[in-house]
Design an enzyme around this catalytic site. Structure first.
Site, PDB file in Angstrom:
ATOM      1  N   ASP A 163      43.832  41.848  41.714  1.00  0.00           N
ATOM      2  CA  ASP A 163      43.408  41.632  40.942  1.00  0.00           C
ATOM      3  C   ASP A 163      44.548  42.909  39.812  1.00  0.00           C
ATOM      4  OD1 ASP A 163      41.623  42.417  38.198  1.00  0.00           O
ATOM      5  OD2 ASP A 163      40.122  44.097  39.550  1.00  0.00           O
ATOM      6  N   HIS A 190      41.482  51.930  42.294  1.00  0.00           N
ATOM      7  CA  HIS A 190      40.733  52.584  41.499  1.00  0.00           C
ATOM      8  C   HIS A 190      40.765  53.983  42.234  1.00  0.00           C
ATOM      9  CE1 HIS A 190      38.332  49.468  39.246  1.00  0.00           C
ATOM     10  NE2 HIS A 190      39.590  49.335  39.346  1.00  0.00           N
TER      11      HIS A 190
HETATM   12  C1  RNT Z   1      37.792  46.994  36.621  1.00  0.00           C
HETATM   13  C2  RNT Z   1      37.428  46.197  38.051  1.00  0.00           C
HETATM   14  C3  RNT Z   1      37.307  45.147  38.013  1.00  0.00           C
HETATM   15  C4  RNT Z   1      38.294  43.482  37.001  1.00  0.00           C
HETATM   16  C5  RNT Z   1      37.591  42.576  36.912  1.00  0.00           C
HETATM   17  C6  RNT Z   1      38.414  41.787  35.435  1.00  0.00           C
HETATM   18  O1  RNT Z   1      38.756  47.909  36.702  1.00  0.00           O
HETATM   19  O2  RNT Z   1      38.877  46.460  38.942  1.00  0.00           O
HETATM   20  O3  RNT Z   1      37.187  43.855  39.051  1.00  0.00           O
HETATM   21  O4  RNT Z   1      39.576  44.416  37.256  1.00  0.00           O
HETATM   22  O5  RNT Z   1      36.875  42.305  37.379  1.00  0.00           O
HETATM   23 ZN    ZN Z   2      39.155  45.198  40.424  1.00  0.00          ZN
END
Ligand code: RNT
Ligand code: ZN
Length: 425
Positions: free
Chosen positions: A332, A268
């Protein structure tokens, strides 16, 4: 793949132990630390973030996307739990399982997200209790008609915003119940997809709405022995390319003087941003921190984790800050184009390898060189360290933890695929 003979693993480990000892590293102590290292394994890799809601076909609108249609995905709680158990049996160590609200089991009844209760997670709780697994939790703000506008907690529509505030509050109650029933605090992480595909003028307006929603959601105090809340930022998503309400600055500022954890997801941030470098700042200001271990590839933030420089640097930084007890590590990623168990096990093992690598680091030697201003020695030692016999210690860890050593686990996955996954249509 031929199995490695245990005696050979022991012999290589003995040699490796001597090598590391020359650098002042006690590999036996590191293995003890590894035995207590916990990851939170995300259930959503098992079914491409589909969930069990009645009448739902999985991800639709809302900023995240799973691509691929490899056969054999879990279709219900029993299958998902069986797959998780199998994956966990191939991952060294004792770990937790991370749930999302869409994994509620409502007996086929349509229960909307503002009506969810702890009882809808009873099967998960019982299952986790029997296996002595901790559980973590996430409210689900995507794949829902009321998320289709691109805004949930930051929506200008009062009804929509209230719906999602109620959902988030209920999820906190559910997470606290999980924490109480399992005797280990449940980490409840909030991520919303809110944002805009194209330029907009109401940036401030939406952020003010999110601020107000969060204040309402976190107004109720819970015992930290049951529940720890986290908020997760994002840079951009599919359909939110021009603007993301919950940006890094937003949440960083929001959590500062509150009892909230910040969640950093490796996928992110800007591709050249050094996430490891952020830890020493956050750890000065916050007691604890949540990490989503993921892998960004161009526009996707959720590729399967591999042992790359980014993950290694992150674990090294945690080690150098002596902060493994302050950082929660959650996985994740979701890849629907390969065997989902292979995805889980690959990502989890890669993360654990990075942790082991970091824990084996002769940090004291680097520090001593640094304190003497001898930066050449520091650099040279860091280079030498990269090729110490890490694999021998990794194999020993797998052996000790009773999981397949080396690539032997792949044969078991193939077998499981044939016996179980192939029979799911
Ligand atoms: C989305 C986030 C979040 C999700 C999960 C499924 O960009 O990374 O954490 O991937 O909650
Ligand atoms: Zn995430």
């Amino acid at each position: 793949m031929k199995k490695i003979v245990p005696q050979k693993i022991e012999n290589s480990y003995e040699l490796a132990r001597e090598v590391y000892a020359e650098y002042g590293v006690d590999t036996d102590a590191v293995l003890r630390e590894m035995a207590g290292t916990t990851l939170s394994l995300h259930c959503w890799q098992g079914d491409d973030v589909t969930g069990f809601e009645a009448g739902k076909e999985g991800l639709s609108d809302g900023g995240i996307l799973a691509t691929g249609n490899y056969p054999g995905k879990a279709r219900n709680g029993e299958e998902l739990r069986a797959d998780l158990e199998f994956a966990l049996s191939l991952i060294p160590g004792r770990h937790r399982v991370n749930l999302h609200a869409i994994y509620a089991e409502t007996g086929g009844k349509l229960i909307d997200r503002d009506q969810l209760e702890p009882g809808h997670f009873l099967t998960w709780i019982e299952w986790a209790k029997e296996r002595q697994l901790g559980l973590d939790f996430n409210p689900t703000f995507f794949s829902h008609p009321l998320a289709a506008s691109g805004f949930t907690l930051a929506s200008k529509d009062r009804k929509i915003r209230e719906f999602w505030i109620e959902h988030a509050k209920r999820c906190r109650a559910i997470a606290a119940t999980i924490g109480r029933r399992l005797g280990t605090p449940c980490i409840n992480n909030l991520w919303i997809p809110d944002g805009s595909k194209d330029l907009l003028t109401g940036r401030l307006e939406h952020r003010a709405l999110l601020l107000d929603s969060l204040d309402q959601i976190y107004a109720e105090q819970y015992d930290p022995a049951l529940l720890r809340d986290a908020v997760e930022s994002k840079l951009f998503g599919i359909g939110s390319e021009a603007y993301v309400v919950g940006s890094h600055e937003f949440y960083l500022a929001y959590v500062m003087n509150k009892d909230l954890l910040l969640c950093l997801d490796l996928g992110h941030f800007h591709p050249t941003e050094n996430i490891a470098d952020k830890l020493s700042t956050l750890l000065l200001f916050k007691k604890e921190l949540l990490l989503h271990i993921s892998r960004g590839v161009r526009w996707d933030s959720d590729h399967v984790v591999i042992l790359n420089d980014e993950v290694i640097a992150l674990m090294q930084e945690i080690k150098r800050c002596e902060a493994f007890h302050r950082v929660y590590l959650a996985l994740d990623f979701f890849d629907a184009s390969i065997n989902r168990i292979t995805a889980w096990v690959t990502g989890a093992r890669a993360t654990l390898k990075a942790i082991l690598l970091a824990r084996l680091e002769p940090t004291a030697l680097f520090r001593a060189a640094e304190a003497n201003g001898d930066y050449g020695t520091r650099l040279a030692l860091m280079e030498e360290f990269k090729t110490l016999p890490f694999t021998a210690v990794w194999h020993k860890y797998c052996l000790e933890q009773n999981v397949p050593v080396g690539a032997a686990w792949l044969a078991q996955v193939k077998d499981y695929e044939k016996q179980i996954l192939a029979k799911r249509s």
